[in-house]
Design a protein around this motif. Structure first.
Motif, PDB file in Angstrom:
ATOM      1  N   ARG A  98       3.672 -13.490   2.310  1.00 43.46           N
ATOM      2  CA  ARG A  98       2.276 -13.478   1.713  1.00 43.46           C
ATOM      3  C   ARG A  98       1.505 -14.686   1.604  1.00 43.46           C
ATOM      4  O   ARG A  98       0.555 -14.906   1.949  1.00 43.46           O
ATOM      5  N   ARG A  99       2.395 -15.794   1.244  1.00 41.01           N
ATOM      6  CA  ARG A  99       1.981 -17.078   0.715  1.00 41.01           C
ATOM      7  C   ARG A  99       1.570 -17.957   1.969  1.00 41.01           C
ATOM      8  O   ARG A  99       0.517 -18.686   2.242  1.00 41.01           O
ATOM      9  N   ARG A 103       2.941 -11.326   8.406  1.00 42.82           N
ATOM     10  CA  ARG A 103       3.562 -10.133   8.165  1.00 42.82           C
ATOM     11  C   ARG A 103       5.067 -10.235   8.418  1.00 42.82           C
ATOM     12  O   ARG A 103       5.491 -11.284   9.057  1.00 42.82           O
ATOM     13  N   ASP A 171       5.708  -3.320  -1.847  1.00 39.08           N
ATOM     14  CA  ASP A 171       4.982  -3.820  -0.540  1.00 39.08           C
ATOM     15  C   ASP A 171       4.009  -2.616   0.014  1.00 39.08           C
ATOM     16  O   ASP A 171       3.269  -2.942   0.850  1.00 39.08           O
ATOM     17  N   THR A 174       0.495  -3.631  -0.266  1.00 40.64           N
ATOM     18  CA  THR A 174       0.083  -5.092   0.531  1.00 40.64           C
ATOM     19  C   THR A 174       0.221  -4.863   1.829  1.00 40.64           C
ATOM     20  O   THR A 174      -0.473  -5.576   2.904  1.00 40.64           O
ATOM     21  N   THR A 176       2.780  -5.905   3.862  1.00 37.87           N
ATOM     22  CA  THR A 176       3.304  -7.143   4.566  1.00 37.87           C
ATOM     23  C   THR A 176       4.286  -6.706   5.459  1.00 37.87           C
ATOM     24  O   THR A 176       4.294  -7.460   6.554  1.00 37.87           O
TER      25      THR A 176
END
Length: 544
Positions: A98-99, A103, A171, A174, A176
């Motif tokens: 995420r940072r 993906r 997750d 989000t 990811t």
């Protein structure tokens, strides 16, 4: 004050889970409701083995045009004691991805990785009575658990289900994580068949009836010819029905591994239904002593029972929870392997491949010609200096055209000394691709590659390096360039950098995509400047 009834606010709908869908006759990965092209890279096996290692690996990928990372998640780290789970490293992977704006595709190194069981927890390795090992005809030590043990299937399934449950919790909003790999390059090394007592009971027992259904549905299976030669009997042991051969052994192992992976994948999907795939260590015409990863020709030299095309029908029958069965490609005919696996799984993804210029060139063929949902060269976190330049450049170009590939006819090419020319038909036009000769040079560059997209009847976009494109009408009449421009950005918001003509189009006759190789030294002013052109939009016209 009088009370008034109020309508409670509606809960936000859960975001759609990433999934596969068919668009324009090809399977595509859908993320956040839109097709997503995986421009991926796989980390080294131990790069997710600690928080510092994870951070260093993701730092190494910065600025190199990846949008997805494939990273191992190992059984030994998440379940060090039976029934006690630790997802600290999984959370570190999620946070790092995420940072970095990337993906993530976790690679489940569970019961097997590259044919061995090195990533199983110590409580598995130290209890062979409960988790039997394979047995070989040689005296070589058995480094893998047998796929015919009920306890290993149950334990692997429980651990994977726990992982998927954690991913859903950590997750799902989000997203990811967009896909998950189940095991890694499974199959038996050192022998064509497991000779352990548990395996022998299955081999000497009745052949599962589903095997015959797979043979009827997939007559191209190698086992199908043996079955036909022996009268298509539908009752008896493996050797009674198919005879004693390595072909029989390999099919038997394929069913054993597929049943295990089906149980694992189904347990995981019950917790979080992300797309799931398993990958194959391929056989090969190359058989180099001391270099087993080249594959070889005999089951046991490459992992016997792994998901190769000649047993893939059995895998489809016995592991329906897998969305894709995919190849790791390092050797052999890249185009033939891609074509075979498109037929095997009705879709293509390449989780491991070369990371050099040859690999970068093959990416265009996988995506442009075979409709791959993405690619992922291996070991990208250890690339230094100019070694990864071609791959980073290729991914940058593909990112510019990713949304066009889904909806328009696209062809990829990779030219070298063995394949110096390619012809591509698009509607009324035929395009011929050759290798760029370079400014002031007569010898073509070593490698030319790219893809061509027909966005309108007469309008094309070309992305790549080291290509020289010419054109003609299908009826043989002359076709000419009406307008050519170097562009940048992403569709549909392209920026026209410059109109190309004159020397840069060889007198208005060609579209040239510049190689990354430096121009040769030449004291005389060279006619065509190598401007770094890698993305071009052009319109054709024919007098016909």
């Amino acid at each position: 004050m009088e009370n008034q009834e109020t309508t409670p606010p509606m809960a936000e709908p859960d975001p759609p889970v990433p999934h596969l869908a068919t668009i324009g006759g090809q399977r595509r990965l859908i993320v956040d409701g839109r097709p997503f092209l995986i421009l991926g890279g796989e980390l080294h096996n131990s790069s997710s083995g600690g928080p510092r290692a994870i951070n260093e690996a993701f730092d190494a990928l910065a600025g190199r045009n990846f949008n997805t990372v494939l990273a191992p998640v190992t059984w030994e780290t998440i379940e060090p004691s039976e029934g006690e789970y630790d997802f600290g490293l999984v959370d570190e992977l999620l946070m790092s991805a995420r940072r970095s704006g990337l993906r993530l595709i976790p690679l489940w190194f569970g019961a097997w990785k590259n044919g061995t069981s090195a990533y199983t927890p110590s409580w598995i390795k130290t209890d062979p009575a409960r988790f039997p090992r394979t047995e070989l005809t040689s005296d070589a030590p058995a480094l893998q658990v047998s796929p015919f043990g009920a306890a290993i299937q149950e334990a692997d399934s429980k651990a994977f289900a726990a992982l998927m449950r954690h991913l859903r919790t950590a997750d799902a909003k989000t997203r990811t994580v967009i896909m998950v790999q189940v095991e890694n390059e499974v199959g038996l090394l050192g022998d064509s068949r497991d000779r352990s007592p548990s395996a022998a009971r299955h081999f000497d027992g009745e052949v599962p009836q589903e095997v015959y259904g797979a043979l009827e549905s997939h007559p191209d299976l190698r086992l199908a010819s043996l079955w036909d030669e022996r009268g298509c009997e539908r009752q008896g042991s493996w050797s009674a029905v198919f005879g004693e051969s390595t072909t029989t052994d390999e099919a038997f192992m394929a069913v054993g591994y597929a049943l295990h992976i089906q149980a694992v994948a189904a347990a995981g999907k019950a917790q979080y239904p992300l797309p799931m795939f398993t990958n194959a260590w391929l056989d090969s015409d190359i058989d180099v002593p001391g270099l087993p990863l080249t594959g070889g020709q005999q089951p046991g030299t490459y992992p016997s029972g792994g998901p190769l095309p000649h047993v893939a029908g059995l895998w489809r029958q016995f592991a329906p929870s897998l969305d894709l069965i995919v190849p790791d490609i390092y050797f052999g005919s890249f185009t033939d392997i891609c074509r075979n696996y498109c037929g095997v799984a009705e879709g293509l993804f390449i989780p491991e491949m070369r990371r050099d210029e040859q690999g970068a060139a093959d990416v265009f063929v996988a995506i442009g010609t075979h409709g791959a949902i993405g690619t992922s060269p291996f070991g990208v976190d250890s690339v230094h200096g100019d070694e990864g330049k071609a791959l980073s450049d290729a991914y940058g170009l593909l990112d510019c055209v990713a949304s066009l590939i889904v909806h328009h006819e696209t062809v990829g090419v990779h030219l070298d000394d063995d394949h110096p020319e390619a012809e591509m038909a698009f509607g009324s036009y035929v395009l011929t691709a050759r290798r760029e000769t370079g400014p002031g040079a007569s010898v073509p560059v070593n490698r030319g590659y790219g893809l061509i997209i027909q966005v309108e009847a007469d309008v094309f976009i070309a992305a790549g390096r080291g290509l020289h494109l010419t054109f003609r009408h299908r009826d043989g009449q002359h076709a000419e360039l009406l307008h050519t421009e170097q562009i940048a950005g992403r569709s549909p918001n392209y920026e026209a950098i410059r109109v190309l003509n004159g020397d840069e189009t060889l007198g208005g006759t060609s579209v040239v995509l510049d190689s990354l190789s430096p121009s040769p030294p030449n004291s005389f002013p060279i006619p065509r400047a190598r401007l770094g052109v890698g993305l071009v939009r052009f319109r054709l016209h024919s007098l016909t």
